[in-house]
Design a protein around this motif. Sequence first.
Motif, PDB file in Angstrom:
ATOM      1  N   ASN A 151     -14.577 -27.000  27.553  1.00  0.00           N
ATOM      2  CA  ASN A 151     -14.566 -26.271  28.818  1.00  0.00           C
ATOM      3  C   ASN A 151     -15.699 -25.246  28.794  1.00  0.00           C
ATOM      4  OD1 ASN A 151     -12.331 -27.497  30.029  1.00  0.00           O
ATOM      5  ND2 ASN A 151     -10.872 -26.056  29.117  1.00  0.00           N
ATOM      6  N   THR A 152     -16.512 -25.217  29.835  1.00  0.00           N
ATOM      7  CA  THR A 152     -17.626 -24.267  29.868  1.00  0.00           C
ATOM      8  C   THR A 152     -17.194 -22.880  30.316  1.00  0.00           C
ATOM      9  OG1 THR A 152     -18.192 -25.017  32.095  1.00  0.00           O
ATOM     10  CG2 THR A 152     -19.343 -26.068  30.257  1.00  0.00           C
ATOM     11  N   THR A 153     -15.985 -22.755  30.853  1.00  0.00           N
ATOM     12  CA  THR A 153     -15.468 -21.456  31.276  1.00  0.00           C
ATOM     13  C   THR A 153     -13.945 -21.542  31.314  1.00  0.00           C
ATOM     14  OG1 THR A 153     -15.699 -19.667  32.911  1.00  0.00           O
ATOM     15  CG2 THR A 153     -15.556 -21.929  33.769  1.00  0.00           C
ATOM     16  N   ASP A 154     -13.298 -20.547  31.932  1.00  0.00           N
ATOM     17  CA  ASP A 154     -11.837 -20.467  31.981  1.00  0.00           C
ATOM     18  C   ASP A 154     -11.235 -20.358  30.590  1.00  0.00           C
ATOM     19  OD1 ASP A 154     -11.863 -20.499  34.704  1.00  0.00           O
ATOM     20  OD2 ASP A 154     -11.119 -22.558  34.927  1.00  0.00           O
ATOM     21  N   SER A 155     -11.942 -19.644  29.706  1.00  0.00           N
ATOM     22  CA  SER A 155     -11.425 -19.381  28.375  1.00  0.00           C
ATOM     23  C   SER A 155     -11.800 -17.967  27.968  1.00  0.00           C
ATOM     24  CB  SER A 155     -11.990 -20.388  27.365  1.00  0.00           C
ATOM     25  OG  SER A 155     -11.573 -20.061  26.051  1.00  0.00           O
ATOM     26  N   GLU A 156     -10.805 -17.216  27.462  1.00  0.00           N
ATOM     27  CA  GLU A 156     -11.020 -15.858  26.970  1.00  0.00           C
ATOM     28  C   GLU A 156     -10.482 -15.752  25.546  1.00  0.00           C
ATOM     29  OE1 GLU A 156      -9.300 -12.866  29.465  1.00  0.00           O
ATOM     30  OE2 GLU A 156      -9.796 -13.912  31.337  1.00  0.00           O
ATOM     31  N   PHE A 157     -10.854 -14.671  24.880  1.00  0.00           N
ATOM     32  CA  PHE A 157     -10.214 -14.321  23.615  1.00  0.00           C
ATOM     33  C   PHE A 157     -10.369 -12.820  23.425  1.00  0.00           C
ATOM     34  CE2 PHE A 157      -9.863 -14.325  18.838  1.00  0.00           C
ATOM     35  CZ  PHE A 157      -8.516 -14.654  18.822  1.00  0.00           C
ATOM     36  N   SER A 158      -9.259 -12.116  23.596  1.00  0.00           N
ATOM     37  CA  SER A 158      -9.290 -10.655  23.493  1.00  0.00           C
ATOM     38  C   SER A 158      -7.898 -10.157  23.136  1.00  0.00           C
ATOM     39  CB  SER A 158      -9.758 -10.026  24.811  1.00  0.00           C
ATOM     40  OG  SER A 158      -8.847 -10.336  25.856  1.00  0.00           O
ATOM     41  N   GLY A 159      -7.790  -8.859  22.861  1.00  0.00           N
ATOM     42  CA  GLY A 159      -6.504  -8.271  22.528  1.00  0.00           C
ATOM     43  C   GLY A 159      -6.006  -8.614  21.142  1.00  0.00           C
ATOM     44  N   PHE A 160      -6.876  -9.144  20.285  1.00  0.00           N
ATOM     45  CA  PHE A 160      -6.466  -9.564  18.942  1.00  0.00           C
ATOM     46  C   PHE A 160      -6.448  -8.374  17.989  1.00  0.00           C
ATOM     47  CE2 PHE A 160     -10.893 -10.708  19.884  1.00  0.00           C
ATOM     48  CZ  PHE A 160     -11.577  -9.877  19.006  1.00  0.00           C
ATOM     49  N   LEU A 161      -5.772  -8.555  16.863  1.00  0.00           N
ATOM     50  CA  LEU A 161      -5.699  -7.532  15.828  1.00  0.00           C
ATOM     51  C   LEU A 161      -7.086  -7.278  15.253  1.00  0.00           C
ATOM     52  CD1 LEU A 161      -3.917  -5.772  13.915  1.00  0.00           C
ATOM     53  CD2 LEU A 161      -3.800  -7.777  12.403  1.00  0.00           C
ATOM     54  N   ASP A 172     -14.276 -12.249  27.744  1.00  0.00           N
ATOM     55  CA  ASP A 172     -13.481 -12.702  28.881  1.00  0.00           C
ATOM     56  C   ASP A 172     -14.046 -13.980  29.486  1.00  0.00           C
ATOM     57  OD1 ASP A 172     -15.758 -11.786  30.098  1.00  0.00           O
ATOM     58  OD2 ASP A 172     -14.765 -10.290  31.366  1.00  0.00           O
ATOM     59  N   ASP A 173     -15.041 -14.569  28.813  1.00  0.00           N
ATOM     60  CA  ASP A 173     -15.604 -15.841  29.276  1.00  0.00           C
ATOM     61  C   ASP A 173     -16.352 -16.481  28.121  1.00  0.00           C
ATOM     62  OD1 ASP A 173     -16.336 -17.974  30.826  1.00  0.00           O
ATOM     63  OD2 ASP A 173     -17.909 -16.919  31.930  1.00  0.00           O
ATOM     64  N   ARG A 174     -15.874 -17.647  27.689  1.00  0.00           N
ATOM     65  CA  ARG A 174     -16.502 -18.313  26.547  1.00  0.00           C
ATOM     66  C   ARG A 174     -16.414 -19.821  26.727  1.00  0.00           C
ATOM     67  NH1 ARG A 174     -12.267 -18.383  21.364  1.00  0.00           N
ATOM     68  NH2 ARG A 174     -10.449 -19.121  22.521  1.00  0.00           N
ATOM     69  N   ILE A 175     -17.240 -20.541  25.991  1.00  0.00           N
ATOM     70  CA  ILE A 175     -17.077 -21.983  25.874  1.00  0.00           C
ATOM     71  C   ILE A 175     -15.920 -22.265  24.914  1.00  0.00           C
ATOM     72  CG2 ILE A 175     -18.118 -24.059  24.862  1.00  0.00           C
ATOM     73  CD1 ILE A 175     -20.778 -23.235  26.021  1.00  0.00           C
ATOM     74  N   LEU A 176     -15.041 -23.152  25.329  1.00  0.00           N
ATOM     75  CA  LEU A 176     -13.943 -23.587  24.461  1.00  0.00           C
ATOM     76  C   LEU A 176     -14.158 -25.066  24.151  1.00  0.00           C
ATOM     77  CD1 LEU A 176     -11.223 -22.826  23.121  1.00  0.00           C
ATOM     78  CD2 LEU A 176     -10.104 -23.756  25.161  1.00  0.00           C
ATOM     79  N   PRO A 242      -9.631 -27.972  15.785  1.00  0.00           N
ATOM     80  CA  PRO A 242     -10.693 -27.134  15.231  1.00  0.00           C
ATOM     81  C   PRO A 242     -11.453 -26.450  16.359  1.00  0.00           C
ATOM     82  CG  PRO A 242     -11.329 -29.442  15.152  1.00  0.00           C
ATOM     83  CD  PRO A 242      -9.909 -29.415  15.628  1.00  0.00           C
ATOM     84  N   ASN A 243     -11.749 -25.186  16.175  1.00  0.00           N
ATOM     85  CA  ASN A 243     -12.491 -24.434  17.185  1.00  0.00           C
ATOM     86  C   ASN A 243     -13.984 -24.637  16.936  1.00  0.00           C
ATOM     87  OD1 ASN A 243     -13.441 -22.675  19.090  1.00  0.00           O
ATOM     88  ND2 ASN A 243     -12.065 -20.996  18.533  1.00  0.00           N
ATOM     89  N   ARG A 244     -14.611 -25.424  17.770  1.00  0.00           N
ATOM     90  CA  ARG A 244     -16.049 -25.681  17.637  1.00  0.00           C
ATOM     91  C   ARG A 244     -16.801 -24.561  18.347  1.00  0.00           C
ATOM     92  NH1 ARG A 244     -17.707 -31.959  17.185  1.00  0.00           N
ATOM     93  NH2 ARG A 244     -16.306 -32.460  15.454  1.00  0.00           N
ATOM     94  N   HIS A 245     -17.151 -23.552  17.580  1.00  0.00           N
ATOM     95  CA  HIS A 245     -17.689 -22.320  18.138  1.00  0.00           C
ATOM     96  C   HIS A 245     -19.050 -22.542  18.803  1.00  0.00           C
ATOM     97  CE1 HIS A 245     -14.519 -20.207  16.055  1.00  0.00           C
ATOM     98  NE2 HIS A 245     -14.897 -20.726  14.909  1.00  0.00           N
ATOM     99  N   HIS A 246     -19.254 -21.841  19.907  1.00  0.00           N
ATOM    100  CA  HIS A 246     -20.544 -21.805  20.601  1.00  0.00           C
ATOM    101  C   HIS A 246     -20.914 -20.335  20.773  1.00  0.00           C
ATOM    102  CE1 HIS A 246     -19.457 -25.939  21.358  1.00  0.00           C
ATOM    103  NE2 HIS A 246     -20.664 -26.168  21.848  1.00  0.00           N
ATOM    104  N   TYR A 247     -22.030 -19.955  20.171  1.00  0.00           N
ATOM    105  CA  TYR A 247     -22.429 -18.548  20.131  1.00  0.00           C
ATOM    106  C   TYR A 247     -23.516 -18.287  21.175  1.00  0.00           C
ATOM    107  CZ  TYR A 247     -20.073 -18.970  15.624  1.00  0.00           C
ATOM    108  OH  TYR A 247     -19.151 -19.226  14.641  1.00  0.00           O
ATOM    109  N   LEU A 248     -23.264 -17.307  22.022  1.00  0.00           N
ATOM    110  CA  LEU A 248     -24.260 -16.914  23.011  1.00  0.00           C
ATOM    111  C   LEU A 248     -25.475 -16.327  22.304  1.00  0.00           C
ATOM    112  CD1 LEU A 248     -24.640 -16.663  26.146  1.00  0.00           C
ATOM    113  CD2 LEU A 248     -23.909 -14.275  25.869  1.00  0.00           C
ATOM    114  N   GLN A 249     -26.638 -16.869  22.604  1.00  0.00           N
ATOM    115  CA  GLN A 249     -27.853 -16.434  21.927  1.00  0.00           C
ATOM    116  C   GLN A 249     -28.475 -15.211  22.603  1.00  0.00           C
ATOM    117  OE1 GLN A 249     -29.516 -17.833  18.920  1.00  0.00           O
ATOM    118  NE2 GLN A 249     -27.278 -18.113  18.941  1.00  0.00           N
ATOM    119  N   ASP A 250     -28.915 -14.276  21.759  1.00  0.00           N
ATOM    120  CA  ASP A 250     -29.605 -13.077  22.247  1.00  0.00           C
ATOM    121  C   ASP A 250     -31.079 -13.425  22.467  1.00  0.00           C
ATOM    122  OD1 ASP A 250     -30.652 -10.630  22.834  1.00  0.00           O
ATOM    123  OD2 ASP A 250     -30.180  -9.712  20.884  1.00  0.00           O
TER     124      ASP A 250
END
Length: 282
Positions: A151-161, A172-176, A242-250
Motif C-alpha cells: 500500500n502506498t498510503t493509508d498506513s501509519e505507525f505512531s504512539g509506540f513505546l 502518519d503516512d508510510r508505505i506498507l 515480514p515488514n518490507r521497509h521503505h525509507y523516505l530518502q533525504d
Amino acid sequence: MTAPTPGFTLGPNSYGKSGVRLVHVDRDTPRHVLRDLTVHTALSGDLDATHYTGDNTGVLPTDTQKNTVYAFARDGIGAVEAFAERLARHFVDTAPAIAHARVRIDEHAWTRIGDHSFASGEGGELRTAEVRYGGGDAQVAAGVRDLLLLNTTDSEFSGFLADEYTTLPATDDRILATAVTATWDYATAPADPDTAFRTARAALLDAFADTYSLSLQQTLYAVGERILKAVPEAREVRLSLPNRHHYLQDLGRFGLDNPGVVFQAGDLPYGLIEGTVRREAP
C-alpha cells in the motif's frame, strides 16, 4: 544392536522425499492447462528397526515415494489439497509399517499468454497445501507463500513505546509492504478446494487493500478475520508478515524536496509480525 542402548531411546522421527518437481500438461483440448508443483513427503510409523539395526523391512524408499507422485499425476492433478490427500492416504493404507503421512505441496504460478504459452516471474507467489493423515479423517490446510503486497498510503505507525534507544520517528503516512505467508486449517474439507482457495485469497487481498493500517499487527488480524468470514470451513488462519521497509530518502543535500515520492527499499534487517486468528467455539 537389536534394541536401544540402555539410557537412550529413539524420539519422534520421519523420512521422505523433498523437492519433487512435477510439471503436468493437460492436453485434452487445444487450450492446454499447465500445473507446476513441488511436492514434499514425510512418513513415520513403526520404524524403530531401521534406526536400531538397519533392518529396512518396513521402509518404503524415498525414491518410491517420488515415483508415486509422478504415477498419481498421470491421470491429472485436480485441487492440490485433493492430490496431497490421495498421496497421503496411499502411503499409510498400503505400507504396513507407515502409520502417518504428511504431504506438502507448493504450486508455482504461471500466467497464460496463449493457448499453449505461459509466463512466470511475477513476485514468486506460491499456492500451498498440506495434508496429514494417520487413518480416519485427514487434516487439510491450504495457503499462500511469498504473496507480495504493498500500500502506498493509508498506513501509519505512531504512539509506540520509546526508550533511550529509540530512534524511529513516528509517521502518519508510510508505505506498507509485505510478503504474506498465510495458512488456513480446515475444520471440514471444502467440497470444492479450488473455489475455497480463490475465495480465501480474494478475502486476503481485500482486507489488505481496505484496512487503514495503524500497525502491521492490525493488518494481520484484519486479514485473518476476513478469511474466516469468507470461508466457513476454515477454523484458524496462521499468518507471517515480514515488514518490507521503505525509507523516505533525504534529497535536501541535492537542493530537492521529497514529498513522499522517493524511497529506498530496505532488505535486512526487517520486522517480522506473526500471529494466528481463530474462530471461537460456538
